[in-house]
Each structure stands twice: as structure tokens, then as C-alpha cells.
Design a protein around this motif. Sequence first.
Motif, PDB file in Angstrom:
ATOM      1  N   ASN A  18       3.475  35.601  13.791  1.00 28.32           N
ATOM      2  CA  ASN A  18       4.613  34.667  13.858  1.00 28.32           C
ATOM      3  C   ASN A  18       5.207  34.376  12.484  1.00 28.32           C
ATOM      4  OD1 ASN A  18       2.487  33.258  12.809  1.00 28.32           O
ATOM      5  ND2 ASN A  18       2.926  31.356  13.887  1.00 28.32           N
ATOM      6  N   CYS A  19       4.925  35.249  11.503  1.00 30.56           N
ATOM      7  CA  CYS A  19       5.337  34.933  10.135  1.00 30.56           C
ATOM      8  C   CYS A  19       6.410  35.900   9.635  1.00 30.56           C
ATOM      9  CB  CYS A  19       4.126  34.992   9.201  1.00 30.56           C
ATOM     10  SG  CYS A  19       4.504  34.306   7.582  1.00 30.56           S
ATOM     11  N   ASN A  20       7.414  35.322   9.016  1.00 30.84           N
ATOM     12  CA  ASN A  20       8.468  36.134   8.410  1.00 30.84           C
ATOM     13  C   ASN A  20       8.619  35.762   6.935  1.00 30.84           C
ATOM     14  OD1 ASN A  20      10.409  38.140   8.464  1.00 30.84           O
ATOM     15  ND2 ASN A  20      12.078  36.705   8.928  1.00 30.84           N
ATOM     16  N   CYS A  21       7.478  35.478   6.290  1.00 28.32           N
ATOM     17  CA  CYS A  21       7.516  35.168   4.859  1.00 28.32           C
ATOM     18  C   CYS A  21       7.886  36.440   4.097  1.00 28.32           C
ATOM     19  CB  CYS A  21       6.166  34.618   4.381  1.00 28.32           C
ATOM     20  SG  CYS A  21       4.856  35.844   4.288  1.00 28.32           S
ATOM     21  N   ALA A  22       8.066  36.297   2.773  1.00 33.26           N
ATOM     22  CA  ALA A  22       8.499  37.438   1.965  1.00 33.26           C
ATOM     23  C   ALA A  22       7.539  38.625   2.149  1.00 33.26           C
ATOM     24  CB  ALA A  22       8.566  37.023   0.501  1.00 33.26           C
ATOM     25  N   LEU A  23       6.235  38.332   2.273  1.00 30.54           N
ATOM     26  CA  LEU A  23       5.270  39.428   2.370  1.00 30.54           C
ATOM     27  C   LEU A  23       5.217  40.008   3.787  1.00 30.54           C
ATOM     28  CD1 LEU A  23       2.516  37.865   0.101  1.00 30.54           C
ATOM     29  CD2 LEU A  23       3.673  40.054  -0.309  1.00 30.54           C
ATOM     30  N   CYS A  24       5.050  39.141   4.795  1.00 34.28           N
ATOM     31  CA  CYS A  24       4.947  39.643   6.182  1.00 34.28           C
ATOM     32  C   CYS A  24       6.247  40.334   6.593  1.00 34.28           C
ATOM     33  CB  CYS A  24       4.637  38.507   7.158  1.00 34.28           C
ATOM     34  SG  CYS A  24       2.993  37.786   6.932  1.00 34.28           S
ATOM     35  N   GLY A  25       7.386  39.663   6.326  1.00 32.23           N
ATOM     36  CA  GLY A  25       8.674  40.248   6.687  1.00 32.23           C
ATOM     37  C   GLY A  25       8.916  41.523   5.887  1.00 32.23           C
ATOM     38  N   ASN A 283      -5.303  36.331   2.439  1.00 34.71           N
ATOM     39  CA  ASN A 283      -4.318  35.678   3.310  1.00 34.71           C
ATOM     40  C   ASN A 283      -2.950  36.330   3.166  1.00 34.71           C
ATOM     41  OD1 ASN A 283      -3.953  33.562   5.280  1.00 34.71           O
ATOM     42  ND2 ASN A 283      -2.493  32.684   3.835  1.00 34.71           N
ATOM     43  N   ASN A 284      -2.164  36.236   4.244  1.00 32.92           N
ATOM     44  CA  ASN A 284      -0.847  36.915   4.226  1.00 32.92           C
ATOM     45  C   ASN A 284       0.145  36.282   3.247  1.00 32.92           C
ATOM     46  OD1 ASN A 284       0.252  34.711   6.021  1.00 32.92           O
ATOM     47  ND2 ASN A 284      -1.249  35.653   7.402  1.00 32.92           N
ATOM     48  N   SER A 285      -0.226  35.168   2.639  1.00 32.90           N
ATOM     49  CA  SER A 285       0.627  34.539   1.627  1.00 32.90           C
ATOM     50  C   SER A 285       0.309  35.018   0.205  1.00 32.90           C
ATOM     51  CB  SER A 285       0.412  33.020   1.678  1.00 32.90           C
ATOM     52  OG  SER A 285      -0.980  32.730   1.553  1.00 32.90           O
TER      53      SER A 285
END
Length: 315
Positions: A18-25, A283-285
Motif C-alpha cells: 500500500n506504499c507509494n513512497c519514493a522508494l516503493c513507487g 524497511n521500505n523507507s
Amino acid sequence: MKVLVLGSGAGGGFPQWNCNCALCGGLRRGTVNGRARTQSSIAVSSDGRDWVLLNASPDIAQQIRSHPALQACSAPDGPRRHTPIRAIVLMDAQIDHVTGLLSLREGPPLQLYATPCVFEDLTTGLPLLPVLQHYCGVQWHLLPVAGQQRQASFRVEGFASLRFTAVAIPGKAPPYSPHRHDPTVGDNIALHVEDLATGQRLFYAPGLGEVGDSELAWMREADCLMVDGTFWTEDEMLAAGLGTKRAAEMGHLPQSGSAHGDEGMIAALDRTDARRKVLIHINNSNPILDEHSAQRRELARHGIEVAYDGMEIEL
Ligand code: MLT
Ligand code: MN
Ligand code: ZN
């Protein structure tokens, strides 16, 4: 000893669903140079045939599909159903480390090694073990972590040449735990695994909130360190607008330093001279997931590796 990284990500994996942060997206769009990661777990073996799982991630089915060594043996005259996974040792009772147990319910009774408070959490706050009694059943092997005795050796049945030691470490019980705010020795352990044939030693601690004198002493004894790589900075989740919890609150020591300006994981690893220094449970962040990031280059300067799914280490 053979070490197989089944999953190298923290809770949620990378990219998180459910993440669209700079890394995941960025990973989804192909603009970030990195690899997808499932949630953290490793397997160890002395002969490459039988394996002990260290934690059972919710991604376990996918992890077994990706690793032939963990699949049913294909000998035509062998049993129809079989698993080379002989036992599971838990470092804590966190969702990302235990819920894979449910996916093992079609097999033989689980040989489960954990501390008394982890067994307690898994029979109360998250009652997986009573549920599993209706499927494969679970044989409990209590890890001795009592009072001031902060470490104790044990053997895992079927692995005569591996000596395991549970080392109680600072951390937290999971958010759902009835004793979340009442820390207990054994909520979090690190595992020291020694191959008695080769003398090689692994120290595994995917959740490690602090490196004090006793943790450092254990880390200095290891040939291979696989330690908490969750966060680069203390307030990474807040800064990226992804959450409200700080690293310390979650029981993780960031690589770049603690909230109080204390040393971080890089500085702690600098005090050891293990042959392999590997971060796991990323972590994905965390910017180190971008292989072209400045943070990744900094790790390389310190001789620190970042675990990836499928990584194999021979000790
Ligand atoms: C953690 O490592 O802090 C937990 O796995 C977080 C979570 O449950 O998502
Ligand atoms: Mn976790
Ligand atoms: Zn993300």
C-alpha cells in the motif's frame, strides 16, 4: 554451515503493497535501482539437506517456492510429502516473524523453539499455537532465558553439529502483546550459531534496539554478523510521511545513529572484525535499498553488505 536468506525486508517487504513512497513507487516504476524483498527470515543448515528456519515470515510460501533446497525431495521412491525444514527458531513474536507458521500447517508437527514469553504471546495476544493444534500440532521447545542468565546454549534436534545460543537483547514485545509496556527478558533474542565442525559462528539479530557491552561482546565473537538494518535514521518514517513511530520506539537501532546522538549500527559494526557484516530486515523507507544511494556507498566504505533475498553465505 550454510546460510540462506529467504527474506531480507522488514514488515511489509519492499515494495510494500500500500506504499507509494519514493522508494516503493520508484521500484515499481523502475526508476530506483534496487531489488524487491520479502519479509525477513533465514535458514541455516550444516549439510545443505536439512534446514532450521530462523523466523517464519508471512511470505514463507513464496520463499519456499523460490528455493529448491527447501522443497519436498524429489526422489521417486521417497515419501509423497516431505519437508527439509526440520525446526523453526523464533527471535520474537512479531507478526512478520511468526505468521508463516500458519502456512506450514500441512506438514508434520512443528518443532518450535522460542522463549517462554514468545510462547505466551503466541497463545494469548496472537493465539497461533492453539489454532495450529487443530492442524499439524506444535511441539514446544522452551529456550532458557531466565532472570539474569542472559544467554543459554541449546541444541536443535537433528542438528548435532550446530550449537545455538539464545542471547536476550533489548527490544520490545509486539504491539498486540499483553506485556507490550512491561518489557520481559526473552521478548527479543539474538541467535548465536556455532558450527562445531568448522568453528564458524553466525550472529543473527534482525531486531536489535541497542548495542551495549554484552551485545558487542557477542558480536565480536562472530565470523558473520546479520543484524538489524531496518532504518537509516531515527525519524525516517515521520520524515517521509509514512508513519508516526520512531526507530527506538519500535526497538530498532538506526544505521546512522540513535535519537540521543549515540552511535548507530555502522559505528557498532566498526568495533567488530567479523569477516561478513550484513544488514537484514531492511524497511521500505530505508535509502540503502537504492543501490546507487550515498547511504549505500557509505555502507560499502565500512565493509557492510545489505542482505538480499536468495543471498547464500557459506561459513
Ligand atoms: C518491527 O520489526 O518493528 C515490526 O515487525 C513492525 C511491524 O509489525 O510491522
Ligand atoms: Mn519486523
Ligand atoms: Zn514505501
